[in-house]
Design a protein around this motif. Structure first.
Motif, PDB file in Angstrom:
ATOM      1  N   UNK A 142     -54.204 -91.822  18.782  1.00 30.98           N
ATOM      2  CA  UNK A 142     -55.351 -92.718  18.898  1.00 30.98           C
ATOM      3  C   UNK A 142     -55.088 -93.611  20.105  1.00 30.98           C
ATOM      4  N   UNK A 143     -56.053 -93.693  21.016  1.00 27.49           N
ATOM      5  CA  UNK A 143     -55.878 -94.514  22.207  1.00 27.49           C
ATOM      6  C   UNK A 143     -56.414 -95.927  21.965  1.00 27.49           C
ATOM      7  N   UNK A 144     -55.638 -96.931  22.365  1.00 27.35           N
ATOM      8  CA  UNK A 144     -56.176 -98.280  22.417  1.00 27.35           C
ATOM      9  C   UNK A 144     -57.185 -98.304  23.555  1.00 27.35           C
ATOM     10  N   UNK A 145     -58.370 -98.858  23.303  1.00 21.30           N
ATOM     11  CA  UNK A 145     -59.444 -98.747  24.275  1.00 21.30           C
ATOM     12  C   UNK A 145     -60.162-100.078  24.446  1.00 21.30           C
ATOM     13  N   UNK A 146     -61.178-100.073  25.313  1.00 17.88           N
ATOM     14  CA  UNK A 146     -61.932-101.298  25.580  1.00 17.88           C
ATOM     15  C   UNK A 146     -62.681-101.732  24.328  1.00 17.88           C
ATOM     16  N   UNK A 147     -63.089-102.982  24.312  1.00 11.58           N
ATOM     17  CA  UNK A 147     -63.781-103.571  23.167  1.00 11.58           C
ATOM     18  C   UNK A 147     -62.924-103.496  21.906  1.00 11.58           C
ATOM     19  N   UNK A 148     -61.597-103.421  22.114  1.00 14.26           N
ATOM     20  CA  UNK A 148     -60.630-103.390  21.009  1.00 14.26           C
ATOM     21  C   UNK A 148     -60.909-102.238  20.038  1.00 14.26           C
ATOM     22  N   UNK A 149     -61.156-101.075  20.585  1.00 13.46           N
ATOM     23  CA  UNK A 149     -61.370 -99.886  19.766  1.00 13.46           C
ATOM     24  C   UNK A 149     -60.105 -99.039  19.719  1.00 13.46           C
ATOM     25  N   UNK A 150     -59.955 -98.276  18.635  1.00 12.86           N
ATOM     26  CA  UNK A 150     -58.992 -97.183  18.554  1.00 12.86           C
ATOM     27  C   UNK A 150     -59.809 -95.909  18.672  1.00 12.86           C
ATOM     28  N   UNK A 151     -59.556 -95.140  19.717  1.00 12.75           N
ATOM     29  CA  UNK A 151     -60.403 -93.993  20.019  1.00 12.75           C
ATOM     30  C   UNK A 151     -59.627 -92.688  19.899  1.00 12.75           C
ATOM     31  N   UNK A 152     -60.305 -91.633  19.417  1.00  9.68           N
ATOM     32  CA  UNK A 152     -59.687 -90.312  19.317  1.00  9.68           C
ATOM     33  C   UNK A 152     -59.684 -89.606  20.671  1.00  9.68           C
ATOM     34  N   UNK A 153     -60.304 -90.209  21.681  1.00  8.67           N
ATOM     35  CA  UNK A 153     -60.324 -89.625  23.024  1.00  8.67           C
ATOM     36  C   UNK A 153     -59.761 -90.622  24.030  1.00  8.67           C
ATOM     37  N   UNK A 154     -59.233 -90.089  25.115  1.00 11.00           N
ATOM     38  CA  UNK A 154     -58.603 -90.925  26.131  1.00 11.00           C
ATOM     39  C   UNK A 154     -59.640 -91.790  26.836  1.00 11.00           C
ATOM     40  N   UNK A 155     -59.335 -93.065  27.094  1.00 10.99           N
ATOM     41  CA  UNK A 155     -60.302 -93.935  27.771  1.00 10.99           C
ATOM     42  C   UNK A 155     -60.562 -93.480  29.205  1.00 10.99           C
ATOM     43  N   UNK A 156     -61.742 -93.827  29.716  1.00 15.25           N
ATOM     44  CA  UNK A 156     -62.107 -93.462  31.092  1.00 15.25           C
ATOM     45  C   UNK A 156     -62.266 -94.699  31.971  1.00 15.25           C
TER      46      UNK A 156
END
Length: 461
Positions: A222-236
């Motif tokens: 799970x990638x740490x992402x913008x807006x403090x999300x945990x995402x199953x895909x890599x951030x862009x």
């Protein structure tokens, strides 16, 4: 260092050593007799008196910063924490063998018992994974240290009966009884090694497998992402577009993130039930970070130790602590449910090749499919920090980059459909751990952009 726990643990052991059980708790003598005379009363008093000169663990711990720092015992001998390793430290009394390999070499049946709220769970899993032989059993339930309590993670949790005392009795009778043609209990019928473990959370149930971890478990990122999300895909996105979050400044405030009774407290105050009470105010006030996944479409089971891999950019401070908590946000959006945690002082981030028993307890790399390739870094496997003095390394100067990975305590938890996985990151836990004297007002920045990624790896079924 968990000074609160060490101090109380030392006090309890001193009272046991000196046969002063009633000083632990007024009800303790009903369950624990303490040191009973094995000879005449005079000899008993002499033995108890000798215990008063035992190693002062609390005083020694206060002088230790690295695993190889020497400690002088009351006997005049010198040792270090490296001498306490039971997987590889050779003992003269065992003909140069370490404790656990010697047990395995004996070819005796072994029953390993632990609980998901006990720090020994990782060692029990590793011992079974690396050394299990004929008729070995691993039994891990929803228990704290010593199996004193069964832990309810949330109100919806119900328990399936699996009495520990009966299990131990069955194991001993099965392997020690001289009676012939007696059918063994179902969980002891096979001579193959078996792991029996309780999966908490949604639809709690006992499961068993001939290996740990089970063959169908694989690490997923799970990638740490913008807006403090945990995402199953890599951030862009890049760092200027929400791709970084500064670790909050340590406050020294006790019970900042969690109220209630912690896993540590319940080891000492055995009559207090483990209950973590989430404090949203820590996030609202900017004293902790919170990342959450979207709502889960179906239940997801996690079996093993999560790994948090942080890409850090120096901001001025020499050192900082990271306290990471894996949680569940209920489908109704209520308070977070504590699942497990991990801790790392960033100056101790240096890693070395993990010993074989730790590798054995981690999902095989071949089971991770394209996950590691998708992350482009081999960060999902359990880190092994050296903790040696020569490997202590301060954080880079402002703008410099480094990576720090931490392992969380092992757990078996099924997240509910409609719930969200949540990661909380805090800079301290003053209720239990001593402050980092080198932490200041400029903690490092956690990068979570396309170029510099931070990930949470979960061992999922």
């Amino acid at each position: 260092m968990n000074r609160w726990f060490l101090q109380h643990w030392c006090d309890v052991n001193a009272r046991l050593d000196n046969a002063r059980v009633s000083k632990i708790h007024p009800m303790a003598p009903l369950m624990i007799r303490g040191a009973a005379p094995v000879a005449c009363r005079k000899e008993h008093r002499r033995f108890v008196a000798e215990h008063r000169d035992n190693w002062d663990l609390m005083a020694a711990a206060g002088s230790i910063e690295a695993i190889d720092d020497p400690v002088k015992l009351n006997s005049g001998e010198t040792m270090s924490c490296q001498s306490l390793e039971i997987f590889s430290n050779p003992l003269q009394s065992l003909e140069g063998q370490a404790v656990l390999p010697s047990v395995a070499k004996s070819e005796l049946p072994v029953l390993l018992i632990s609980g998901w709220m006990c720090v020994t769970s990782a060692s029990a899993c590793a011992a079974f994974s690396a050394l299990a032989g004929k008729s070995w059993r691993l039994l891990i339930g929803p228990w704290n240290h010593g199996g004193v309590q069964q832990i309810r993670y949330c109100r919806e949790t119900k328990f399936l009966k699996f009495p520990k005392a009966e299990a131990v009795n069955e194991f001993l009778l099965h392997h020690l009884s001289t009676q012939k043609n007696v059918a063994p209990p179902a969980w002891l019928a096979s001579e193959q090694p078996e792991a029996h473990f309780y999966v908490c959370g949604a639809k709690p149930a006992w499961q068993h497998s001939t290996s740990w971890p089970p063959q169908n478990v694989a690490k997923k990122p799970l990638w740490l992402s913008k807006s403090r999300e945990l995402s199953w895909t890599k951030p862009v996105h890049d760092e200027s577009d929400g791709g970084a979050s500064q670790l909050p400044v340590a406050t020294g405030q006790a019970h900042l993130v969690w109220g209630g009774v912690s896993r540590y407290n319940a080891m000492i105050k055995m009559m207090d039930l483990v209950k973590y009470q989430w404090k949203q105010s820590a996030v609202d006030s900017g004293k902790a970070l919170l990342f959450e996944t979207p709502a889960l479409a179906a239940p997801v089971a996690m079996l093993g130790s999560p790994v948090l891999s942080l890409r850090l950019r120096g901001a001025g401070d020499e050192d900082a602590d990271v306290f990471a908590y894996l949680c569940e946000r209920p489908p109704d959006g209520g308070d977070l449910v504590y699942v497990t945690e991990g801790i790392l002082r960033l100056s101790k981030r240096k890693e070395e090749d993990a010993p074989d028993h730790e590798k054995a307890a981690d999902p095989d790399r071949s089971r991770c499919g394209n996950s590691a390739k998708a992350a482009e870094i081999d960060a999902g496997f359990v880190p092994h920090h050296s903790y040696r003095r020569e490997d202590i390394e301060m954080l880079p100067a402002a703008g410099g980059l480094t990576t720090a990975r931490l392992k969380m305590f092992a757990a078996a938890y099924r997240f509910r459909a409609g719930s969200r996985m949540a990661l909380v990151i805090a800079p301290d836990d003053a209720a239990h751990y001593a402050a980092n004297k080198k932490a200041g007002r400029q903690p490092p920045v956690i990068c979570h952009s396309a170029a510099e990624s931070s990930l949470l790896w979960l061992p999922l079924e």
